[in-house]
Design a protein around this motif. Structure first.
Motif, PDB file in Angstrom:
ATOM      1  N   TRP A   6       0.829  -1.210   0.000  1.00  0.00           N
ATOM      2  CA  TRP A   6       0.000   0.000   0.000  1.00  0.00           C
ATOM      3  C   TRP A   6       0.862   1.258   0.000  1.00  0.00           C
ATOM      4  O   TRP A   6       0.494   2.262  -0.616  1.00  0.00           O
ATOM      5  CB  TRP A   6      -0.968  -0.005   1.177  1.00  0.00           C
ATOM      6  N   VAL A   9       1.926   1.747  -3.626  1.00  0.00           N
ATOM      7  CA  VAL A   9       0.810   2.221  -4.441  1.00  0.00           C
ATOM      8  C   VAL A   9       0.539   3.697  -4.165  1.00  0.00           C
ATOM      9  O   VAL A   9       0.383   4.499  -5.088  1.00  0.00           O
ATOM     10  CB  VAL A   9      -0.458   1.376  -4.195  1.00  0.00           C
ATOM     11  N   LEU A  13       0.924   6.825  -6.819  1.00  0.00           N
ATOM     12  CA  LEU A  13      -0.199   7.707  -7.132  1.00  0.00           C
ATOM     13  C   LEU A  13       0.120   9.162  -6.787  1.00  0.00           C
ATOM     14  O   LEU A  13      -0.232  10.070  -7.543  1.00  0.00           O
ATOM     15  CB  LEU A  13      -1.453   7.241  -6.387  1.00  0.00           C
ATOM     16  N   ALA A  38       0.879   1.647 -10.807  1.00  0.00           N
ATOM     17  CA  ALA A  38       0.122   1.645  -9.554  1.00  0.00           C
ATOM     18  C   ALA A  38      -1.208   0.917  -9.723  1.00  0.00           C
ATOM     19  O   ALA A  38      -1.600   0.116  -8.867  1.00  0.00           O
ATOM     20  CB  ALA A  38      -0.115   3.069  -9.072  1.00  0.00           C
ATOM     21  N   MET A  41      -0.616  -2.891 -10.040  1.00  0.00           N
ATOM     22  CA  MET A  41      -0.315  -3.473  -8.730  1.00  0.00           C
ATOM     23  C   MET A  41      -1.574  -3.586  -7.881  1.00  0.00           C
ATOM     24  O   MET A  41      -1.779  -4.580  -7.189  1.00  0.00           O
ATOM     25  CB  MET A  41       0.734  -2.625  -8.004  1.00  0.00           C
ATOM     26  N   LEU A  42      -2.427  -2.578  -7.940  1.00  0.00           N
ATOM     27  CA  LEU A  42      -3.656  -2.586  -7.168  1.00  0.00           C
ATOM     28  C   LEU A  42      -4.586  -3.694  -7.636  1.00  0.00           C
ATOM     29  O   LEU A  42      -5.145  -4.442  -6.823  1.00  0.00           O
ATOM     30  CB  LEU A  42      -4.343  -1.230  -7.273  1.00  0.00           C
ATOM     31  N   ARG A  45      -3.273  -7.088  -6.567  1.00  0.00           N
ATOM     32  CA  ARG A  45      -3.491  -7.283  -5.134  1.00  0.00           C
ATOM     33  C   ARG A  45      -4.956  -7.624  -4.852  1.00  0.00           C
ATOM     34  O   ARG A  45      -5.252  -8.501  -4.027  1.00  0.00           O
ATOM     35  CB  ARG A  45      -3.055  -6.038  -4.370  1.00  0.00           C
TER      36      ARG A  45
END
Length: 54
Positions: A6, A9, A13, A38, A41-42, A45
């Motif tokens: 997190w 990320v 951002l 980002a 990756m989000l 996840r």
């Protein structure tokens, strides 16, 4: 390990936001690459979810 994800990320951002508003079109492509990384990756996840420890 979840906290590191997190943090990365959020940093990506924030870097995108600052670069987009501070530099505009000057380095626009690089900033959009940060945003894309980002978001990827989000999504990864969120798809993986939380793994239960046995």
């Amino acid at each position: 390990m979840r906290d590191i994800f997190w943090i990365i990320v959020i940093l990506l951002l924030l870097g995108w936001g600052v670069g987009f508003f501070a530099f505009g079109q000057l380095i626009g492509e690089a900033i959009h690459i940060l945003l894309l990384v980002a978001l990827i990756m989000l999504v990864i996840r969120l798809v993986q979810g939380t793994k239960s420890k046995v």
